[in-house]
Structure formats: C-alpha cells, structure tokens
Design an enzyme around this catalytic site. Structure first.
Site, PDB file in Angstrom:
ATOM      1  N   SER A  67       0.795  -1.227   0.000  1.00 25.26           N
ATOM      2  CA  SER A  67       0.000   0.000   0.000  1.00 25.26           C
ATOM      3  C   SER A  67       0.830   1.280   0.000  1.00 25.26           C
ATOM      4  O   SER A  67       0.251   2.376  -0.053  1.00 25.26           O
ATOM      5  CB  SER A  67      -0.965   0.012   1.186  1.00 25.26           C
ATOM      6  OG  SER A  67      -2.063  -0.844   0.929  1.00 25.26           O
ATOM      7  N   LYS A  70      -0.057   3.669  -2.665  1.00 18.92           N
ATOM      8  CA  LYS A  70      -1.083   4.704  -2.539  1.00 18.92           C
ATOM      9  C   LYS A  70      -0.482   6.096  -2.365  1.00 18.92           C
ATOM     10  O   LYS A  70      -1.191   7.100  -2.537  1.00 18.92           O
ATOM     11  CB  LYS A  70      -2.014   4.368  -1.382  1.00 18.92           C
ATOM     12  CG  LYS A  70      -2.837   3.094  -1.608  1.00 18.92           C
ATOM     13  CD  LYS A  70      -3.795   2.859  -0.463  1.00 18.92           C
ATOM     14  CE  LYS A  70      -4.683   1.636  -0.706  1.00 18.92           C
ATOM     15  NZ  LYS A  70      -4.008   0.364  -0.398  1.00 18.92           N
ATOM     16  N   SER A 130      -6.352   3.509   3.962  1.00 21.10           N
ATOM     17  CA  SER A 130      -5.748   2.665   2.937  1.00 21.10           C
ATOM     18  C   SER A 130      -6.780   1.861   2.149  1.00 21.10           C
ATOM     19  O   SER A 130      -6.579   0.688   1.845  1.00 21.10           O
ATOM     20  CB  SER A 130      -4.716   1.718   3.573  1.00 21.10           C
ATOM     21  OG  SER A 130      -3.773   1.276   2.636  1.00 21.10           O
ATOM     22  N   LYS A 233       2.907   6.621   5.256  1.00 22.80           N
ATOM     23  CA  LYS A 233       2.036   5.532   4.803  1.00 22.80           C
ATOM     24  C   LYS A 233       2.577   4.169   5.203  1.00 22.80           C
ATOM     25  O   LYS A 233       3.784   3.939   5.207  1.00 22.80           O
ATOM     26  CB  LYS A 233       1.905   5.582   3.278  1.00 22.80           C
ATOM     27  CG  LYS A 233       0.827   4.702   2.707  1.00 22.80           C
ATOM     28  CD  LYS A 233      -0.561   5.254   2.987  1.00 22.80           C
ATOM     29  CE  LYS A 233      -1.661   4.271   2.601  1.00 22.80           C
ATOM     30  NZ  LYS A 233      -1.726   3.113   3.510  1.00 22.80           N
TER      31      LYS A 233
END
Length: 394
Positions: A67, A70, A130, A233
């Site tokens: 992720s 992202k 997320s 993140k």
C-alpha cells in the site's frame, strides 16, 4: 569565503534529488557514524531539506511496495486538485469494480454499490484507512479506467527519475511487474511534502469515519508523543512484508525514513522510530545559500550585459554531523572557464562544492540569476578578440 575553481569533473547525483532540491550528495556520504541495527530487508533515512542519505541498507533493492503504492495514487489526486482539474466536492458514483465487496480480507473504505461519494472522502479513505476500493473508484472517475490512472502514476515515476519503481495497480495489492525501492519511496514522500502541502496535511489525520464505520490511521507513530511524526504511509502483503514510510520534524529539521520487508506490524514502527531518533540525535541541517542572493559575479562574453549574477533560485541546505559546522569548507567551480551569452535565468553554469575532512560531500547547482541576451555584431566581435588574446596566454 568561497574559493573559485574551474570545474574539471562532475559529481555523481543521487537519482531523483535534482527534482527535489538544488543540492545533491556525492555517493551517499559516509560520515563514519554507525547507524542502529535495523531489522528490515531494506531501509533508508533521508533528510528532507538537503536530500542527504544518512543511513541505508540495500536502498535500491526492488521490493513489492504494497500500500505504499497509494502515496503515488495520492500524488496524482493531489496534483489534479492543485491544478483545478479535480475538486474535493466532486461526487463519484461507486461502480461494480470499485465496490468494497470486491476486496475481501484487505483494507477498504467499505463503499457501497451505486453510492455517491465525494472526492474529499475518497481521498481520505485512501490516505488514512488505505482503502483499496477508494483507489479504484477515484481512478475510474478521473481517467475512465484503472489502467489510464496507472499510466499517470508511471508518468510521475519518470518525471521524478525513479530508477527502481513501476506500478501495475492503483492500490498496491501484489502484481507481477510492480516494484519500488526504499530510496524511491523516500523521494515520492519528499515530493508529496514539497509539492502538495495541502494533500500532505491529510497524512497526519489519525482516524476517518465513513458509512458510520470509524477506522484509525494505520501509521501508529502518529500517536507517539516522543516524536513529531506527521506522515506518511504503511503497507503490507504476504509478498511485501510490513512496510512503513514515515516523516518527522525536530526544530528546523525534517527526516524521511523508509523500512520495507519487516516481519511484523509493530516491528515496522519500532525500526522506524530507531532510525528517526538516531538521525535527529546525530545530525543537523542548516541553510547554506539563500534563494535569489548573489554568490558570485562573473564576466560574460558575447552578451548585451558584461556581467552575470550567479546564485540559487531556491534555498539550499546541507546536513552534516552535529557540531561539525566550523569544519565545513566550500568552493565554487564553473563548468566552463568563460561564460558566454545567451544565458537564461536558472541555467546551471557550475557548482558550489562542500567539503568535510578533505572529502567532497555535497554540491549545489550554481545558477544564472537573470537572462543575458546576445550582444550585437560589434559587441560580439570585440569579445571574440578578447577571448582570442586570452587564449594565447592560458
């Protein structure tokens, strides 16, 4: 005092840093300060302002990003909002492909089929919780398909000069041919912070509620009161392990850390905290050159003006071990012995080189501060005579 030298060789630039800052470090300088033991397949600690890499292990090794992908999805969204091509109040219809039911067992925003959701909510659903479903929804809304959105993501990969990154999804679920590296992720993080400050503010938000479902930010370090972490993140898949990109500030210093391939969710926070605390305790960052302030005035040949002001268009910073400021030396080097018109504002004509313990550790691009147009026929003829005579004695 800056010493002038005519430049003979080029300093190696770290990939991507020329997009972030006018300052680049030579071959990840080794200051002889041993970093802490970090239990990760790959990691990096970078100073945001200067771009200096303070510690790293396998920073260019290609890894499954999970992720962390992202962050680039977020960059595409934030850039479109900044340019006015997308608005936070725009409403998006949730399609069959972006329905939360399509992502069992993975992080999601819990979108419902045919539901109308604002871009602002989807953006928060991507950054804070997320949401894989939110990524697909906004990709379809902005570009008509996931693939077209992914092409835009990879366009920024090329623009940032990322050598070890390629995206195949908008959300980061494992996909053959999708990869990134600790260094590249740090550079993406720096671009988010620098280019899109309004987008970056969302990364510090600790929770998000949608459809009456409250979810916390996956970055547990946002709650750590011993540090001022304000992003970025997390990511996890079976292939990637546990990843975390974090950024924190202390006084006038901001660090960006990346750990990839850690064994556990808690472990990625522990390893990240070790890196950040070590960096703040061992190093300091300060501004070396002010934007738009003349560093040197040089003679220009064949120009309507006979002088050019040299300096930097953006503030330049340097990161060195704490307490070593007095030991730092600087000199400037021109790429060519004689500057010749035409010259364009911002054109790089040399470097300011910084040295510590006899080693070149960093270089700042020396830029022309204003345009210098070509002279007329007689002016150029006279300068040709001057250069010809000078050449006889060089």
């Amino acid at each position: 005092m800056l010493t002038k030298v005519v430049r003979q060789s080029k300093i190696t630039l770290i990939a991507g840093l020329s997009m972030m800052s006018s300052l680049a470090y030579a071959n990840d300088p080794d200051y002889g300060i041993v970093p802490p033991q970090i239990n990760a397949q790959t990691y990096i600690l970078m100073d945001y302002h200067s771009g200096a890499v303070l510690a790293a292990a396998n920073p260019d090794q290609r890894q499954a990003p999970a992720s962390l992908t992202k962050m680039m999805t977020s960059y595409v969204i934030g850039d479109a909002i900044k340019q006015g091509k997308l608005h936070p109040t725009d409403m998006v219809t949730i399609t069959e492909k972006s329905w939360g039911k399509n992502f069992p067992g993975s992080s999601k925003m819990f979108l419902n089929l045919n539901q109308q959701v604002s871009v602002d909510d989807l953006n928060r659903g991507i950054i804070i919780v997320s949401g894989n479903d939110a990524c697909v929804a906004i990709a379809e809304h902005m570009y008509g398909s996931e693939q077209a959105f992914i092409e835009q993501m990879n366009k920024f990969v090329r623009q940032f000069d990322l050598k070890n990154t390629h995206f195949e999804t908008v959300h980061g679920l494992d996909h053959e041919g999708q990869y990134s590296s600790a260094r590249d992720m740090a550079i993406i993080g720096a671009h988010l912070i620098r280019d899109l400050p309004e987008e970056y503010k969302i990364y510090a938000e600790k929770e998000f509620t949608f459809n009456k479902i409250k979810q916390p930010n996956r970055n547990g370090l946002l709650w750590d009161k011993s540090m001022n972490v304000d992003g970025l993140k997390t990511g996890h898949t079976n292939s990637a392990g546990y990843n975390l990109v974090a950024s924190a500030t202390q006084n006038n210093m901001r660090l960006i850390s990346v750990v990839m391939g850690v064994d556990s969710m808690k472990g990625r926070e522990v390893e990240t905290k070790k890196l950040l605390q070590w960096g703040f305790s061992r190093f300091e960052t300060f501004k070396t050159l002010d934007a738009n302030k003349t560093v040197s005035e040089q003679t220009v040949y064949y120009g309507a003006e006979n002088k050019a002001q040299l300096g930097v268009l953006d503030d330049a910073f340097i990161t060195i071990p704490k307490g070593r400021t007095a030991d730092l030396k600087a000199r400037y080097e021109l790429d060519n012995k004689n500057l010749q018109a035409p010259l364009v504002k911002g054109q790089v004509v040399g470097k300011v080189i910084y040295q510590l313990d006899g080693k070149d550790i960093a270089a700042v691009n020396l830029q022309v501060m204003q345009d210098v147009e070509e002279a007329g026929f007689f002016g150029k003829a006279w300068d040709w005579v001057i250069l010809t005579v000078k050449g006889l004695f060089d």
